[in-house]
Design a protein around this motif. Structure first.
Motif, PDB file in Angstrom:
ATOM      1  N   LYS A  14      20.899  56.794  75.783  1.00 49.12           N
ATOM      2  CA  LYS A  14      21.386  56.413  74.474  1.00 49.12           C
ATOM      3  C   LYS A  14      22.967  56.429  74.690  1.00 49.12           C
ATOM      4  N   GLU A  15      23.495  57.408  75.233  1.00 51.06           N
ATOM      5  CA  GLU A  15      25.076  57.563  75.410  1.00 51.06           C
ATOM      6  C   GLU A  15      25.509  56.235  76.300  1.00 51.06           C
ATOM      7  N   ILE A  16      24.897  55.937  77.332  1.00 47.44           N
ATOM      8  CA  ILE A  16      25.202  54.732  78.198  1.00 47.44           C
ATOM      9  C   ILE A  16      25.434  53.613  77.588  1.00 47.44           C
ATOM     10  N   THR A  17      24.301  53.344  76.606  1.00 45.53           N
ATOM     11  CA  THR A  17      23.975  51.941  75.832  1.00 45.53           C
ATOM     12  C   THR A  17      24.734  51.722  74.616  1.00 45.53           C
ATOM     13  N   GLU A  18      25.500  52.986  74.248  1.00 46.44           N
ATOM     14  CA  GLU A  18      26.114  52.719  72.873  1.00 46.44           C
ATOM     15  C   GLU A  18      27.185  51.851  72.846  1.00 46.44           C
ATOM     16  N   THR A  19      27.810  51.405  73.927  1.00 46.37           N
ATOM     17  CA  THR A  19      28.948  50.629  73.783  1.00 46.37           C
ATOM     18  C   THR A  19      28.623  49.349  74.179  1.00 46.37           C
ATOM     19  N   PHE A  20      27.205  48.920  74.430  1.00 51.96           N
ATOM     20  CA  PHE A  20      26.820  47.632  74.549  1.00 51.96           C
ATOM     21  C   PHE A  20      26.726  46.763  73.183  1.00 51.96           C
ATOM     22  N   SER A  21      26.995  45.734  73.478  1.00 50.40           N
ATOM     23  CA  SER A  21      26.996  44.496  72.068  1.00 50.40           C
ATOM     24  C   SER A  21      26.064  43.457  72.405  1.00 50.40           C
ATOM     25  N   TYR A  22      25.287  42.882  71.416  1.00 55.15           N
ATOM     26  CA  TYR A  22      24.401  41.946  71.656  1.00 55.15           C
ATOM     27  C   TYR A  22      24.928  40.498  71.399  1.00 55.15           C
ATOM     28  N   PHE A  23      24.691  39.523  72.161  1.00 56.60           N
ATOM     29  CA  PHE A  23      25.180  38.017  71.989  1.00 56.60           C
ATOM     30  C   PHE A  23      23.822  37.149  72.425  1.00 56.60           C
ATOM     31  N   THR A  24      24.004  35.914  72.117  1.00 55.22           N
ATOM     32  CA  THR A  24      22.881  34.858  72.532  1.00 55.22           C
ATOM     33  C   THR A  24      23.877  33.673  73.128  1.00 55.22           C
ATOM     34  N   LEU A  25      23.396  32.916  74.008  1.00 57.07           N
ATOM     35  CA  LEU A  25      24.050  31.704  74.449  1.00 57.07           C
ATOM     36  C   LEU A  25      22.972  30.586  74.513  1.00 57.07           C
ATOM     37  N   ASP A  26      22.973  29.449  74.228  1.00 61.48           N
ATOM     38  CA  ASP A  26      22.359  28.305  74.234  1.00 61.48           C
ATOM     39  C   ASP A  26      22.128  27.928  75.630  1.00 61.48           C
ATOM     40  N   LYS A  27      21.025  27.283  76.124  1.00 56.98           N
ATOM     41  CA  LYS A  27      20.733  26.572  77.235  1.00 56.98           C
ATOM     42  C   LYS A  27      21.907  25.732  77.725  1.00 56.98           C
ATOM     43  N   ASN A  28      22.092  25.811  79.058  1.00 56.70           N
ATOM     44  CA  ASN A  28      23.227  25.050  79.523  1.00 56.70           C
ATOM     45  C   ASN A  28      24.583  25.606  79.244  1.00 56.70           C
ATOM     46  N   THR A  29      24.817  26.646  79.056  1.00 55.76           N
ATOM     47  CA  THR A  29      26.045  26.899  78.587  1.00 55.76           C
ATOM     48  C   THR A  29      26.851  28.074  79.835  1.00 55.76           C
ATOM     49  N   VAL A  30      28.040  27.998  80.061  1.00 53.94           N
ATOM     50  CA  VAL A  30      28.637  28.772  80.920  1.00 53.94           C
ATOM     51  C   VAL A  30      28.980  30.112  80.559  1.00 53.94           C
ATOM     52  N   LEU A  31      28.327  31.008  81.190  1.00 55.42           N
ATOM     53  CA  LEU A  31      28.493  32.585  80.922  1.00 55.42           C
ATOM     54  C   LEU A  31      29.869  33.010  81.541  1.00 55.42           C
ATOM     55  N   LEU A  32      29.981  32.552  82.873  1.00 56.85           N
ATOM     56  CA  LEU A  32      31.064  33.283  83.680  1.00 56.85           C
ATOM     57  C   LEU A  32      31.648  32.045  84.515  1.00 56.85           C
ATOM     58  N   ASP A  33      32.827  31.518  84.328  1.00 56.17           N
ATOM     59  CA  ASP A  33      33.213  30.470  85.063  1.00 56.17           C
ATOM     60  C   ASP A  33      33.944  30.635  86.256  1.00 56.17           C
ATOM     61  N   LYS A  34      33.900  29.645  87.282  1.00 55.68           N
ATOM     62  CA  LYS A  34      34.588  29.769  88.414  1.00 55.68           C
ATOM     63  C   LYS A  34      36.135  30.067  88.401  1.00 55.68           C
ATOM     64  N   ASP A  35      36.651  30.887  89.208  1.00 53.70           N
ATOM     65  CA  ASP A  35      38.291  31.175  89.035  1.00 53.70           C
ATOM     66  C   ASP A  35      38.602  32.122  88.036  1.00 53.70           C
TER      67      ASP A  35
END
Length: 193
Positions: free
Chosen positions: A22-43
């Motif tokens: 519970k302590e570890i996950t306390e700072t995690f935030s929820y979000f969603t992304l649609d299909k074919n979306t870049v989560l993390l881009d090159k460079d």
């Protein structure tokens, strides 16, 4: 939002108490992304780490012919990130893209560092996670160098059959290090057996 999937993942890899999770996950935030979306881009430099709660993601590079080569396929539940970029503040070499609609939990570098310094169980969990990821990467490297395409296909089909329902065959072929037509031929030959 309900963090039960995230919490269950922590419990699945390491014997860790509920109050600590519970302590570890306390700072995690929820979000969603649609299909074919870049989560993390090159460079770019990764400033957050992501827990994939639902969905499928791939990482890929562009080769010298400007063709996409899939380097990994991530299936929920798992952590997804360019960890070298995250911890060393180096630009990423890959693109991380959703293959389906996805849901995530994210936290930033400062939160991860605080957990490392303050929670012994988190350090142990993280060490285990890095070992598991290293093992998977090393195992894939050996597999790519030592096995025929057909064997790699059959292993993927045996170990992760669900991928074939959610990931385009073109991306699976790229992940296996073969062309679309080679994958089609292999699938045809195996169906005749």
């Amino acid at each position: 939002m309900d963090k039960s999937e995230l919490k269950t993942y922590f419990h699945s890899l390491f014997a860790i108490s509920e109050p600590v999770v519970k302590e570890i996950t306390e700072t995690f935030s929820y979000f969603t992304l649609d299909k074919n979306t870049v989560l993390l881009d090159k460079d770019t430099i990764s400033t957050k780490t992501y827990f994939l709660e639902k969905g499928y993601i791939r990482s890929y590079i562009l080769n010298e012919d400007n063709e996409e080569v899939t380097t990994n396929i991530y299936t929920a539940p798992c952590f997804v990130n360019d960890f070298l970029s995250f911890f060393k503040k180096q630009p990423t070499k890959e693109v991380y893209q959703t293959l389906t609609d996805c849901s995530f939990w994210e936290t930033n570098f400062d939160n991860v560092q605080a957990n490392f310094h303050n929670i012994t169980e988190f350090r142990e969990f993280s060490r285990l996670l890095f070992v598991i990821n290293y093992y998977k990467l090393n195992d894939r490297l050996i597999e790519m160098a030592s096995q025929k395409a057909e064997t790699r296909y059959l292993n993927l089909l045996k170990l992760q059959p669900h991928i074939f329902y959610h990931v385009p065959l073109k991306i699976i072929a790229s992940y296996l290090g073969i062309t679309d037509s080679s994958l089609s031929r292999i699938r045809k030959e195996i169906s005749k057996m």
